[in-house]
Design an enzyme around this catalytic site. Structure first.
Site, short mmCIF file in Angstrom:
data_model
loop_
_atom_site.label_atom_id
_atom_site.label_comp_id
_atom_site.label_asym_id
_atom_site.label_seq_id
_atom_site.Cartn_x
_atom_site.Cartn_y
_atom_site.Cartn_z
N LEU A 50 0.85 -1.20 0.00
CA LEU A 50 0.00 0.00 0.00
C LEU A 50 0.89 1.25 0.00
O LEU A 50 1.68 1.44 0.92
CB LEU A 50 -0.92 0.00 1.22
CG LEU A 50 -1.79 -1.25 1.43
CD1 LEU A 50 -2.78 -1.02 2.56
CD2 LEU A 50 -2.52 -1.64 0.15
N ARG A 66 2.60 15.04 6.06
CA ARG A 66 3.56 15.52 7.06
C ARG A 66 4.99 15.62 6.53
O ARG A 66 5.87 16.19 7.17
CB ARG A 66 3.53 14.61 8.30
CG ARG A 66 2.39 14.98 9.23
CD ARG A 66 2.28 13.98 10.37
NE ARG A 66 1.66 12.73 9.93
CZ ARG A 66 1.70 11.60 10.64
NH1 ARG A 66 2.33 11.57 11.79
NH2 ARG A 66 1.10 10.51 10.19
C1 UD1 Z 1 -3.29 1.50 9.80
C2 UD1 Z 1 -4.17 0.43 10.44
C3 UD1 Z 1 -3.85 0.37 11.94
C4 UD1 Z 1 -2.38 0.11 12.16
C5 UD1 Z 1 -1.54 1.13 11.41
C6 UD1 Z 1 -0.09 0.75 11.49
C7 UD1 Z 1 -6.25 0.45 9.17
C8 UD1 Z 1 -7.68 0.83 9.17
N1 UD1 Z 1 -5.57 0.77 10.25
O1 UD1 Z 1 -3.68 2.74 10.37
O2 UD1 Z 1 -4.60 -0.64 12.55
O3 UD1 Z 1 -2.07 0.13 13.54
O4 UD1 Z 1 -1.91 1.19 10.04
O5 UD1 Z 1 0.70 1.73 10.92
O6 UD1 Z 1 -5.80 -0.18 8.24
N2 UD1 Z 1 -3.25 3.69 2.13
C9 UD1 Z 1 -3.60 3.57 0.82
N3 UD1 Z 1 -4.86 3.92 0.43
C10 UD1 Z 1 -5.79 4.36 1.31
C11 UD1 Z 1 -5.43 4.48 2.67
C12 UD1 Z 1 -4.14 4.13 3.04
O7 UD1 Z 1 -2.78 3.17 -0.01
O8 UD1 Z 1 -6.90 4.65 0.88
C13 UD1 Z 1 -1.88 3.33 2.55
C14 UD1 Z 1 -1.11 4.50 3.09
O9 UD1 Z 1 -0.36 5.12 2.06
C15 UD1 Z 1 -0.21 3.84 4.13
C16 UD1 Z 1 -1.01 2.65 4.60
O10 UD1 Z 1 -1.97 2.40 3.61
O11 UD1 Z 1 0.99 3.36 3.56
C17 UD1 Z 1 -1.66 2.88 5.95
O12 UD1 Z 1 -2.60 3.91 5.87
P1 UD1 Z 1 -2.88 4.92 7.06
O13 UD1 Z 1 -4.02 5.77 6.71
O14 UD1 Z 1 -1.63 5.59 7.48
O15 UD1 Z 1 -3.31 3.91 8.21
P2 UD1 Z 1 -3.24 4.16 9.76
O16 UD1 Z 1 -4.28 5.14 10.15
O17 UD1 Z 1 -1.85 4.46 10.14
#
Ligand code: UD1
Ligand code: MG
Length: 463
Positions: free
Chosen positions: A8, A15
């Protein structure tokens, strides 16, 4: 059974305060997302699908030459569950282990990914979650276990009750291994009924539980491995950890470092034993350093091959080959296409571009050598230059074996200087010099006896 991984990497990375997507920011010379992909490969993954979104083209470019990596675009960021849904077509009917990883966690080790895959495959789990217990769990999804200790759900920090926030300390790393077939069959069951209104991939745990599908968690004791890079400060922290890992490996293999905090070595670089890396040395790309070399201080080499027994001091070099026993620097600049043959010497304030310096030949001081083929046993006097550029075209210079070029010689290319020839100091050479000849181009010196003494006397009288 082949193994897939989904990385992903569509997030914004707000940030980072950057014009570029977060996952292309470099850590020890390689984009963040490259590290995850590399770890997946080393864990035995056969096919890697990167979910791109923000700055998609820049992320795609990272993998332009990699046949095992494909990019799928997520046009709207609707959550981690949605990101995985976007790759459903790419996965097709694939039913093997499918690891889910993040493009911004460069420190994850191949062994950890391999263990996660192994756990899922051998136990036929629908999903294994990689978990951790960081000192501060704020912001992470929390693992809720039932009375028997089995994983029941992952609850996002924002969806936890205050009590859960305080007591559930085991966190979701965000990395998982799913069974591919069961994942694609059930991913549509994820909804958006949560605090952020997003499709949470974490909901799969509860969905599987309700279906009676087995779910498990693997707890890592090294939470630093899961460190996500969200800011420049976290990038610096991750760089420091990776620098330490790489330098410790090199030292374990017989490389000396005066101060490992001041040596930065990229992941694909190789360094031979009994070589010493001095402070402020950076080795990038596919650089290789042989045995018994001294490199640094203040040296940056990118895609440079250095054979055994060389010394490279205070030098910047790109796309260069250095054969054994060569000495370079201090303060040399080696540009692409430089080839220094065995025993050659390139000295101080010398720039070489697209040139071969023959065996044992020396360019010791203040010179520019460009587009030149030089034989063996040549000596280039201080301040000599190949004038290879007429403002429009580059022209070659050929210097034979055992040529002696006096100091401050201009060799106006195209020009050839034959074997054994000698060029007198301060000559501007515009036509070929035959083998064993002397070429001299300078005006005749005048000597006026007593002139300087007379001038001094005159000036004293004027005071
Ligand atoms: C996510 C997890 C959380 C975990 C954490 C660890 C979920 C709902 N939550 O939270 O349980 O503890 O990671 O770091 O999954 N991304 C996409 N497309 C999207 C959304 C996100 O590609 O639509 C990618 C982001 O670029 C990132 C990763 O997925 O690399 C995680 O997304 P992020 O929104 O940061 O998740 P967290 O809120 O950190
Ligand atoms: Mg988030």
């Amino acid at each position: 059974m082949p193994i897939n991984a989904i990385v992903l990497a569509a997030g914004e990375g707000t940030r980072m305060k950057s014009a570029h997507p977060k996952v292309v920011h470099k850590l020890l010379g390689k984009p963040l997302v490259w590290w995850t992909v590399d770890a997946a490969r080393k864990a035995g993954v056969d096919r890697i699908i990167v979910v791109v979104g923000n700055g998609a083209d820049e992320v795609r470019a990272v993998f332009a030459d990699d046949a095992d990596v494909e990019c799928v675009e997520q046009t709207e960021r609707l959550g981690t569950g949605h990101a995985v849904r976007c790759v459903r077509d790419a996965i097709g009917r694939f039913d093997g282990p499918t690891a889910i990883l993040y493009g911004d966690t460069p420190l994850v080790r191949p062994e950890t990914i391999a263990a996660l895959i192994d756990e899922t495959r051998t136990n036929h789990y629908a999903c294994t979650v990689l978990t951790m217990c960081p000192p501060d769990p704020t912001g992470y999804g929390r693992i809720r276990r039932d009375a028997n200790g089995a994983v029941e759900a992952i609850v996002e920090h924002k969806d936890c009750t205050p009590e859960e926030q305080a007591t559930l300390t085991e966190c979701n790393s965000g990395m998982y291994c799913f069974c591919g077939g069961r994942l694609t069959a059930n991913i549509d069951k994820i909804g958006t009924n949560n605090a952020q209104g997003e499709y949470y991939l974490t909901d799969m745990v509860e969905i599987y539980r309700s279906m009676g599908e087995p779910v498990s968690a693997l707890c890592s004791d090294d939470y630093a491995e899961m460190l996500g890079v969200n800011s420049r400060a976290q990038l610096a922290t991750a760089t420091k950890i990776m620098q330490e890992r790489i330098n410790n490996r090199l030292m374990d293999n017989g490389v000396t470092m005066l101060d490992p905090n001041q040596v930065w070595v990229g992941p694909e670089v190789q360094v031979g034993r009994d070589t010493e890396l001095l402070p402020q040395t950076m080795l990038w790309g596919n650089t290789t350093i042989g045995e018994d070399c001294n490199v640094g201080p203040n040296t940056r080499l990118t895609n440079v091959q250095v054979a055994d027994g060389c010394s490279v001091e205070e030098t910047v070099g790109y796309d260069t080959v250095i054969e054994h026993g060569v000495t370079v620097g201090p303060r040399a600049y080696l540009r692409p296409g430089t080839h220094l043959l065995a025993g050659a010497h390139v000295g101080t304030h010398v720039e070489i571009k697209n040139s071969t310096i023959g065996e044992g030949s020396k360019v010791p001081h203040l010179s520019y050598i460009g587009d030149t083929t030089m034989g063996s046993g040549v000596n280039i006097g201080a301040g000599s230059i190949t004038c290879n550029y007429d403002g429009k075209h580059k022209s070659p210079t050929v210097i034979g074996n055992d040529v002696f070029i006096g100091s401050d010689t201009m060799m106006v290319a195209p020009v050839t200087i034959g074997d054994g020839a000698l060029v007198g100091a301060s000559s501007c050479i515009t036509s070929d010099v035959p083998a064993d000849a002397l070429a001299l181009e300078r005006s005749k010196q005048q000597v006026i006896k007593g002139w300087a003494a007379a001038r001094r006397k005159r000036m004293q009288e004027e005071e």
